[in-house]
Each structure stands twice: as C-alpha cells, then as structure tokens.
Design a protein around this motif. Structure first.
Motif, PDB file in Angstrom:
ATOM      1  N   SER A  67      -5.016  -0.400  17.856  1.00  0.00           N
ATOM      2  CA  SER A  67      -5.569  -0.043  16.581  1.00  0.00           C
ATOM      3  C   SER A  67      -4.663   0.980  15.714  1.00  0.00           C
ATOM      4  N   ARG A  68      -3.827   1.644  16.445  1.00  0.00           N
ATOM      5  CA  ARG A  68      -2.957   2.749  15.639  1.00  0.00           C
ATOM      6  C   ARG A  68      -2.053   1.870  14.921  1.00  0.00           C
ATOM      7  N   CYS A  69      -1.784   0.544  14.953  1.00  0.00           N
ATOM      8  CA  CYS A  69      -1.097  -0.318  14.284  1.00  0.00           C
ATOM      9  C   CYS A  69      -1.468  -0.911  13.073  1.00  0.00           C
ATOM     10  N   ARG A  70      -2.677  -0.217  12.516  1.00  0.00           N
ATOM     11  CA  ARG A  70      -3.037  -0.986  11.345  1.00  0.00           C
ATOM     12  C   ARG A  70      -2.312  -0.713  10.082  1.00  0.00           C
ATOM     13  N   VAL A  71      -1.546   0.401  10.120  1.00  0.00           N
ATOM     14  CA  VAL A  71      -0.436   0.361   8.936  1.00  0.00           C
ATOM     15  C   VAL A  71       0.554  -0.539   8.994  1.00  0.00           C
ATOM     16  N   ALA A  72       1.083  -0.745  10.285  1.00  0.00           N
ATOM     17  CA  ALA A  72       2.150  -1.730  10.454  1.00  0.00           C
ATOM     18  C   ALA A  72       1.808  -3.159   9.996  1.00  0.00           C
ATOM     19  N   VAL A  73       0.633  -3.602  10.389  1.00  0.00           N
ATOM     20  CA  VAL A  73       0.288  -4.953  10.044  1.00  0.00           C
ATOM     21  C   VAL A  73      -0.372  -5.143   8.861  1.00  0.00           C
ATOM     22  N   GLY A  74      -0.619  -3.990   7.982  1.00  0.00           N
ATOM     23  CA  GLY A  74      -1.151  -4.094   6.753  1.00  0.00           C
ATOM     24  C   GLY A  74      -0.608  -3.269   5.642  1.00  0.00           C
ATOM     25  N   PRO A  75       0.403  -3.322   5.571  1.00  0.00           N
ATOM     26  CA  PRO A  75       1.300  -2.142   4.548  1.00  0.00           C
ATOM     27  C   PRO A  75       0.991  -2.281   3.465  1.00  0.00           C
ATOM     28  N   THR A  76       0.481  -3.106   2.640  1.00  0.00           N
ATOM     29  CA  THR A  76      -0.181  -3.060   1.406  1.00  0.00           C
ATOM     30  C   THR A  76      -1.731  -2.936   1.342  1.00  0.00           C
ATOM     31  N   THR A  77      -2.445  -2.801   2.398  1.00  0.00           N
ATOM     32  CA  THR A  77      -3.777  -2.560   2.467  1.00  0.00           C
ATOM     33  C   THR A  77      -4.527  -1.073   2.311  1.00  0.00           C
ATOM     34  N   GLN A  78      -5.526  -1.089   2.284  1.00  0.00           N
ATOM     35  CA  GLN A  78      -6.073   0.381   2.215  1.00  0.00           C
ATOM     36  C   GLN A  78      -5.649   1.216   3.210  1.00  0.00           C
ATOM     37  N   ALA A  79      -5.261   0.705   4.402  1.00  0.00           N
ATOM     38  CA  ALA A  79      -4.662   1.616   5.382  1.00  0.00           C
ATOM     39  C   ALA A  79      -3.676   2.327   5.144  1.00  0.00           C
ATOM     40  N   VAL A  80      -2.792   2.152   4.027  1.00  0.00           N
ATOM     41  CA  VAL A  80      -1.713   2.735   3.481  1.00  0.00           C
ATOM     42  C   VAL A  80      -2.310   3.593   2.213  1.00  0.00           C
ATOM     43  N   PHE A  81      -2.696   2.563   1.334  1.00  0.00           N
ATOM     44  CA  PHE A  81      -2.613   3.006  -0.077  1.00  0.00           C
ATOM     45  C   PHE A  81      -4.150   3.853  -0.206  1.00  0.00           C
ATOM     46  N   GLY A  82      -4.859   3.879   0.661  1.00  0.00           N
ATOM     47  CA  GLY A  82      -6.191   4.456   0.619  1.00  0.00           C
ATOM     48  C   GLY A  82      -6.973   4.010  -0.342  1.00  0.00           C
ATOM     49  N   LYS A  83      -7.849   5.075  -1.088  1.00  0.00           N
ATOM     50  CA  LYS A  83      -8.727   4.829  -1.907  1.00  0.00           C
ATOM     51  C   LYS A  83      -8.700   5.887  -3.235  1.00  0.00           C
ATOM     52  N   ASP A  84      -7.676   6.674  -3.136  1.00  0.00           N
ATOM     53  CA  ASP A  84      -7.508   7.984  -3.625  1.00  0.00           C
ATOM     54  C   ASP A  84      -6.416   7.784  -4.979  1.00  0.00           C
ATOM     55  N   TRP A  85      -6.343   6.452  -5.048  1.00  0.00           N
ATOM     56  CA  TRP A  85      -5.123   6.086  -6.225  1.00  0.00           C
ATOM     57  C   TRP A  85      -5.918   5.978  -7.639  1.00  0.00           C
ATOM     58  N   THR A  86      -5.315   6.485  -8.481  1.00  0.00           N
ATOM     59  CA  THR A  86      -5.731   6.225  -9.990  1.00  0.00           C
ATOM     60  C   THR A  86      -5.459   4.850 -10.499  1.00  0.00           C
ATOM     61  N   ALA A  87      -4.421   4.185  -9.972  1.00  0.00           N
ATOM     62  CA  ALA A  87      -4.274   2.836 -10.639  1.00  0.00           C
ATOM     63  C   ALA A  87      -3.658   2.220  -9.399  1.00  0.00           C
ATOM     64  N   PHE A  88      -3.930   0.752  -9.271  1.00  0.00           N
ATOM     65  CA  PHE A  88      -3.208  -0.023  -8.025  1.00  0.00           C
ATOM     66  C   PHE A  88      -2.928  -1.276  -8.920  1.00  0.00           C
ATOM     67  N   LEU A  89      -1.675  -1.972  -8.372  1.00  0.00           N
ATOM     68  CA  LEU A  89      -1.446  -3.401  -8.972  1.00  0.00           C
ATOM     69  C   LEU A  89      -0.628  -4.009  -7.724  1.00  0.00           C
ATOM     70  N   SER A  90      -0.894  -5.155  -7.405  1.00  0.00           N
ATOM     71  CA  SER A  90      -0.241  -6.184  -6.550  1.00  0.00           C
ATOM     72  C   SER A  90      -0.090  -7.445  -6.971  1.00  0.00           C
ATOM     73  N   ALA A  91       0.934  -7.993  -6.552  1.00  0.00           N
ATOM     74  CA  ALA A  91       1.041  -9.564  -6.901  1.00  0.00           C
ATOM     75  C   ALA A  91       2.032 -10.296  -5.978  1.00  0.00           C
ATOM     76  N   THR A  92       1.617 -11.454  -5.542  1.00  0.00           N
ATOM     77  CA  THR A  92       2.363 -12.183  -4.485  1.00  0.00           C
ATOM     78  C   THR A  92       2.816 -13.448  -5.206  1.00  0.00           C
ATOM     79  N   TYR A  93       4.010 -13.778  -4.904  1.00  0.00           N
ATOM     80  CA  TYR A  93       4.483 -15.149  -5.396  1.00  0.00           C
ATOM     81  C   TYR A  93       5.143 -15.834  -4.133  1.00  0.00           C
TER      82      TYR A  93
END
Length: 211
Positions: A67-93
């Motif tokens: 379970s300690r690997c949640r950051v590694a397996v999901g680097p663009t998820t809430q495990a890293v970016f959290g919920k304290d951001w003022t703006a967020f944007l992502s895109a996949t091509y």
C-alpha cells in the motif's frame, strides 16, 4: 498488446466521461498554465498524436500492493496532487492508430503558495523512492506488476522510470518539475526510451507556467 492495456499512469479508458471538454488552458488568479496541444506534442515527440481524456481534477488514488506504493502506481492521482490545489489540469494523448502503443500524459497542479507545491514534490519523490516494485490495480480491477527506478533528483524536480514486468520493454518515463506555485508532470509510455523527450516536454510546459 498487453503493455498498452496496463499503463502506469491514469489509463486511457479509465477516465470518467466529461460532460464538456476541459480546455487546455487553466487560470487560477494570476496563474496561467498551458498544456501542449496534440499538434504541439506531435511535433516535439515525432509521433502523430490524437487527443484523449482531459480532467480538471486528479483521479482517485489507485490500489497498490504494498500500500505504501500508491504514489508510484498513480503519480497523477490524488495520492500525489491531493485535494489542496487551487487549479488542476491533465490531458492524455495517444498514437493516431488508437492502439495505445505510445501515450503522452501531462498534468499541472497549481497551489496557493510555493511551499505547498514543494510539499507535493516531496511526497512524489519520497513515494517513488520507497517503492522499488509493486502490483498496481486499475480502476476496473485489473492488476499488473511494475518496477520503479528514480533516474534523477534535484531540489526542483524528479525523473523516474516505471517498467512493466514481462511487458516486452514497455515502460513509462516520467518527470516532475516545480515552477513557482505549480507542479508540472509529464509521462511518456512506450516500448523504447522516452527519457530525452519527456525532459523536452516538461521544460516546454514549465516555461509557459506562471510563477
């Protein structure tokens, strides 16, 4: 192709459908961040890319074993970016063939001050460094084993590689960089060496992010 179905970022097909397209430009107060368009990304990568999912918030954290690997397996998820951001944007091509043989993921999180952005980078760096390998469970319940290697760290960034075990060379090359109150992250998944291109894309995006 199995590797194409088990990306190490938030997967192409796992994103919830958006009621309306999320623009490639975000504005939070005086902060302006711009992701690369598919045409711009195509020119920089040398691949013909088509637009895929966009999101105005990080996806929920993925399950990982351990379970300690949640950051590694999901680097663009809430495990890293959290919920304290003022703006967020992502895109996949992905490649124009639609097979997922080549994907580019971009994400920018904007925070109220530089210390909060720095804390996110520290979370990311520590999470990757403490996870040499993990089994990742996607949002639809599919599992895949990965190994993780930190390639480079600086006071303002980290670069790492995620390799799918038994994936015939399939790997995701990622880089994160601080810019003022923002954290930029770029990933390329392919059966090749995407490290030079990831660095180019990250620097290009960071150059357009406000302080």
């Amino acid at each position: 192709m199995l590797p194409c179905l088990l990306l190490a970022g938030v997967g192409w097909w796992f994103w919830p459908s958006q009621p309306a397209p999320v623009p490639l430009h975000l504005v939070a107060g005086t902060v302006h961040a711009a992701l690369l368009t598919p045409d711009e990304a195509s020119r920089l990568t040398g691949m013909t890319l088509t637009s895929g999912p966009r999101s105005g918030e990080p996806a929920p954290a993925l399950a990982a074993d351990p379970s300690r690997c949640r950051v590694a397996v999901g680097p663009t998820t809430q495990a890293v970016f959290g919920k304290d951001w003022t703006a967020f944007l992502s895109a996949t091509y992905q490649d124009a063939g639609g097979l997922g043989d080549y994907t580019v993921t971009q994400a920018v999180g904007v925070y109220s001050d530089s210390e909060k952005a720095s804390a996110v980078l520290r979370t990311l760096t520590a999470g990757i460094g403490s996870c040499p390998s993990a089994v990742r469970t996607d949002q639809d319940g599919r599992t895949s084993p990965w190994t993780y290697r930190v390639d480079d760290t600086t006071v303002n960034g980290v670069a790492w590689t995620a390799v799918q075990d038994g994936g015939n060379g399939w790997a995701c090359y990622r880089r994160a960089q601080l810019k003022g109150t923002s954290l930029v992250q770029v990933g390329i998944c392919e059966a090749g060496d995407g490290r030079p291109t990831v660095q180019t894309l990250t620097e290009r995006i960071a150059a357009g992010v406000g302080e």
